[in-house]
Design an enzyme around this catalytic site. Structure first.
Site, short mmCIF file in Angstrom:
data_model
loop_
_atom_site.label_atom_id
_atom_site.label_comp_id
_atom_site.label_asym_id
_atom_site.label_seq_id
_atom_site.Cartn_x
_atom_site.Cartn_y
_atom_site.Cartn_z
N ILE A 1 -9.58 -0.27 3.53
CA ILE A 1 -10.13 -0.04 4.87
C ILE A 1 -9.05 -0.30 5.89
O ILE A 1 -8.52 -1.41 5.99
CB ILE A 1 -11.35 -0.95 5.13
CG1 ILE A 1 -12.46 -0.66 4.10
CG2 ILE A 1 -11.87 -0.77 6.55
CD1 ILE A 1 -13.57 -1.68 4.07
N ASP A 2 -8.71 0.73 6.65
CA ASP A 2 -7.67 0.61 7.68
C ASP A 2 -8.12 1.24 8.99
O ASP A 2 -8.14 0.60 10.03
CB ASP A 2 -6.38 1.26 7.18
CG ASP A 2 -5.23 1.13 8.17
OD1 ASP A 2 -5.32 0.28 9.08
OD2 ASP A 2 -4.23 1.86 8.04
N ASP B 1 0.84 -1.19 0.00
CA ASP B 1 0.00 0.00 0.00
C ASP B 1 0.88 1.25 0.00
O ASP B 1 1.78 1.40 0.83
CB ASP B 1 -0.90 -0.03 1.24
CG ASP B 1 -1.94 1.07 1.25
OD1 ASP B 1 -2.33 1.53 0.16
OD2 ASP B 1 -2.36 1.48 2.36
N ALA C 1 -11.37 4.74 2.72
CA ALA C 1 -12.81 4.46 2.70
C ALA C 1 -13.36 3.95 4.02
O ALA C 1 -14.47 3.42 4.07
CB ALA C 1 -13.13 3.47 1.58
N SER C 2 -12.60 4.08 5.11
CA SER C 2 -13.18 3.77 6.42
C SER C 2 -14.30 4.76 6.72
O SER C 2 -14.24 5.93 6.33
CB SER C 2 -12.11 3.84 7.51
OG SER C 2 -11.23 2.74 7.43
N HIS D 1 -7.96 9.96 3.88
CA HIS D 1 -7.23 9.06 4.77
C HIS D 1 -7.45 9.43 6.23
O HIS D 1 -7.69 10.58 6.58
CB HIS D 1 -5.73 9.13 4.46
CG HIS D 1 -5.34 8.49 3.16
ND1 HIS D 1 -5.42 7.14 2.95
CD2 HIS D 1 -4.89 9.03 2.00
CE1 HIS D 1 -5.02 6.86 1.73
NE2 HIS D 1 -4.70 7.98 1.12
N HIS E 1 -9.21 4.67 -1.95
CA HIS E 1 -8.46 4.71 -0.69
C HIS E 1 -9.24 5.51 0.34
O HIS E 1 -10.19 6.23 0.00
CB HIS E 1 -7.10 5.36 -0.92
CG HIS E 1 -6.11 4.50 -1.63
ND1 HIS E 1 -4.94 4.06 -1.05
CD2 HIS E 1 -6.13 3.96 -2.87
CE1 HIS E 1 -4.27 3.32 -1.92
NE2 HIS E 1 -4.98 3.25 -3.03
#
Length: 311
Positions: free
Chosen positions: A257-258, A82, A215-216, A180, A213
C-alpha cells in the site's frame, strides 16, 4: 526488538489467514504515522523503500529512521526493498541493513527472471535476508515502475511451481488484477481480483506466501479533498477492499500500500494550506499529514489486512 526478515511473519500470516501491510516510506512523518498505527493496534509491519525513495532520502537517512522506529515500536518490523531492478541494488540494500529485498525481473524473459532471482537468493540467504520475486506484470505507474495496459499480464499458474523451486525465493508477487498508482480504473469499470488464478496458484504451491502489489484502493474522500483544494485528479477507483480482505484470508501474506498514503498526506496538506494560507512552519502542516497517514494505516489493518493484535 531488532529488525526481522519476513520468514516468520509470513508463516504466522499464512496460518492465521491474514496479511501483513507493506507500506512505502519516504520521510520521517510517513515512518512515524505508519508505526504509530501499528503500535496502537499491535500489528506487525513491513516498511518498504523503493529505489526512488532511496535516491530521494538517501539510504543512510532512511535506515536510521527505521532503526529509530524499531526502538519506539515494540512490534515486528521488517525493512524491505520494493521493486529492486538489479542484483547490484539488492546487494547494496542487503549490505546496508535491509532484512528483505524484492528482485523484480518480471519484465525479463522467463529464464532470465529465474536466473536473476536465483542470483539474489544465493547472496541474500546466507545473510539471513528474505527474497521476493515477481511473475506476471501489473499495469500502472508508481515511482520507477511504468507498465502499459498492453504490456500487463496475469501470472501464469503453470509457471509458479517451477519458478519457486528453481529460484528458492521466499515469497512471490503475482498479477491477478491490481495495478500500480492512483489512476487505476475509470468510473463504470468493474475492477475484479482474479481469485480463480490465486486459487490455482495455491494448489500448485501450497503453504507458500503470495504478495499483492498495487493494492491501494484510491479512497474517494481524499481524491475529492485534493480537488476541492485546487487539484485536478480525475475520478478513479481501485480494487474493493472486501476483495483484498478475501485474498488476505487465503495465500496472500503481504499487501503493498503506497498510493493511499500519498493521497492521504497530500490531501491533508492541500486542505491545511487552503485554510491557513499564511502559515509556513512545516510542523504545522506535516503534523496533520502524519496523523492522516496513521489513520489510513489503522483503517487498512482493520479492514483489509486483518493483522490487528498479531504482533
Amino acid at each position: 526488538m531488532p529488525l526481522v526478515n519476513t520468514k516468520e511473519m509470513f508463516k504466522k500470516a499464512y496460518e492465521g489467514n491474514y496479511a501483513i501491510g507493506a507500506f512505502n516510506v519516504n520521510n520521517m512523518e510517513i515512518v512515524q504515522g505508519i508505526t504509530a498505527a501499528c503500535k496502537k493496534l499491535n500489528a506487525p509491519v513491513i516498511l518498504q523503500v523503493s529505489s526512488g525513495a532511496r535516491k530521494y532520502a538517501n539510504h543512510t537517512y532512511l535506515t536510521k529512521l527505521v532503526e529509530a522506529a524499531v526502538i519506539e515500536t515494540p512490534v515486528p518490523v521488517a525493512l524491505h526493498l520494493d521493486h529492486g531492478d538489479s542484483f547490484e541494488l539488492c546487494k547494496s540494500c542487503i549490505d546496508g541493513g535491509f532484512t528483505s529485498v524484492m528482485i523484480d525481473g518480471s519484465h525479463l524473459e522467463y529464464e532470465d527472471n529465474i536466473a536473476l532471482a536465483k542470483k539474489v537468493v544465493e547472496y541474500a540467504h546466507p545473510r539471513n535476508v528474505t527474497v521476493e520475486a515477481e511473475l506476471g506484470r501489473l499495469a500502472g505507474i508508481e515511482d520507477n515502475v511504468n507498465v502499459s495496459d498492453q504490456d500487463a499480464s496475469y501470472t501464469n499458474p503453470a509457471q509458479v511451481e517451477d519458478f519457486v523451486e528453481r529460484t528458492g525465493v521466499d515469497s512471490l508477487a503475482i498479477a491477478i488484477g491490481t495495478s500500480h498508482g492512483a489512476y487505476k480504473f475509470k468510473p463504470g469499470q468493474t475492477p475484479q481480483l482474479r481469485l480463480d488464478i490465486l486459487e490455482e496458484i495455491e494448489k500448485r504451491i501450497p503453504n507458500f506466501p503470495i504478495v499483492l502489489h498495487g493494492a491501494s484502493s484510491v479512497v474517494p474522500a481524499f481524491v475529492e479533498m485534493i480537488n476541492r483544494n485546487g487539484g485536478k485528479m480525475p475520478d478513479a477507483i481501485g480494487i474493493p477492499e472486501s476483495m483484498l480482505r478475501e485474498a488476505a484470508k487465503r495465500a496472500v501474506c503481504k499487501i503493498n500500500i503506497d498510493s493511499d498514503l500519498r493521497l492521504a498526506m497530500t490531501a491533508t496538506i492541500r486542505e491545511y494550506f487552503n485554510q491557513n494560507p499564511s502559515h509556513f512552519d512545516p510542523r504545522q502542516y506535516l503534523g496533520p499529514a502524519r496523523a492522516a497517514i496513521e489513520g489510513m494505516v489503522e483503517h487498512k489493518i482493520k479492514t483489509v489486512l486483518g493483522c490487528e493484535n498479531k504482533a
